[in-house]
Design a protein around this motif. Structure first.
Motif, PDB file in Angstrom:
ATOM      1  N   LYS A  54      33.075  11.881 -12.224  1.00  0.00           N
ATOM      2  CA  LYS A  54      33.443  11.031 -11.094  1.00  0.00           C
ATOM      3  C   LYS A  54      33.873  11.910  -9.908  1.00  0.00           C
ATOM      4  N   ARG A  80      28.224   4.540  -8.731  1.00  0.00           N
ATOM      5  CA  ARG A  80      29.562   4.676  -8.155  1.00  0.00           C
ATOM      6  C   ARG A  80      29.442   5.259  -6.745  1.00  0.00           C
ATOM      7  N   VAL A  82      29.799   7.463  -3.751  1.00  0.00           N
ATOM      8  CA  VAL A  82      30.329   8.813  -3.571  1.00  0.00           C
ATOM      9  C   VAL A  82      29.529   9.471  -2.449  1.00  0.00           C
TER      10      VAL A  82
END
Length: 239
Positions: A54, A80, A82
């Protein structure tokens, strides 16, 4: 070390590069800044590493074995949100627009200076913090309704002719920044400052590439080029 520097020092960056010498050089330079760094040598490994780590930022080469950088970027960003900095060996504008369309926030063309890479990374990380503030401040902002084009700053949704258009976070911020001041010409430097949080003009071509990506998704007429100056938003209802 102040609080902002402390937060920066704790950042994790995923470097995806299949050239060992370059990957090592980038990793060493980032580590010297106090960041935690992980290196992946192909796109598939990058997707796995991103899911585990992550990371706060991804530096992604386009030309990779197993899975190319564009596909890897799409999968990482879909899983996710980013910020992604893509690296390309070709100074081809079409490649850059495709890369931005895959979900990247910025790009650099090889060869590049490590000093500029660090500056760009810091700017992208600052954008993440600023985006949180902007989102909070936009909770009560009115919807920007231009007839066929509707921009909802609170929900960060854009619809064109009633159909939602998927924009990257950077594309949305750029469009909203221009749309809040319709017909007003904003210089590339001003856009860099407000959208990317850059204080110099080293990334003006990044602005151009993102504008091209927006035109590809929303049509060529919404953003007018003022040659030698910058861009202006042209509301569709005024045409």
């Amino acid at each position: 070390m102040n609080s902002m520097e402390s937060r920066t020092a704790q950042r994790t960056i995923l470097v995806v590069e299949d050239e060992p010498t370059l990957a090592t050089a980038i990793a060493q330079r980032l580590t010297a800044e106090g960041w935690n760094v992980r290196v992946a040598g192909d796109g598939a490994s990058a997707v796995q590493a991103a899911a585990q780590l992550k990371p706060d930022l991804v530096i992604m080469d386009i030309m990779l074995p197993v899975m190319d950088g564009l596909e890897a970027t799409k999968r990482i960003v879909a899983a996710r949100p980013v910020p992604v900095m893509i690296l390309t060996a070709r100074d081809d504008e079409a490649d850059k627009v495709i890369g931005l369309g895959a979900g990247a926030d910025d790009y650099m063309t090889k060869p590049f200076s490590m000093r500029e890479l660090i500056a760009r990374c810091k700017a992208l990380l600052r954008r993440v913090e600023r985006a949180k503030v902007i989102a909070k401040n936009s909770e009560n902002e009115k919807i920007l309704d231009f007839g066929t084009l509707v921009i909802d700053p609170a929900q960060r949704i854009v619809t064109l002719d009633g159909t939602e258009v998927h924009l990257t976070p950077t594309e949305f911020d750029l469009l909203a920044t221009l749309a809040r001041r319709p017909k007003s010409v904003l210089t590339r430097e001003k856009l860099l400052e407000e959208v990317w949080d850059w204080v110099d003009a080293s990334g003006t071509r990044t602005v151009d590439s993102h504008v091209k990506a927006l035109r590809h998704k929303l049509g060529p007429e919404l953003i007018r080029t003022v040659h030698g100056v910058g861009y202006a938003f042209e509301p569709p209802e005024s045409k």
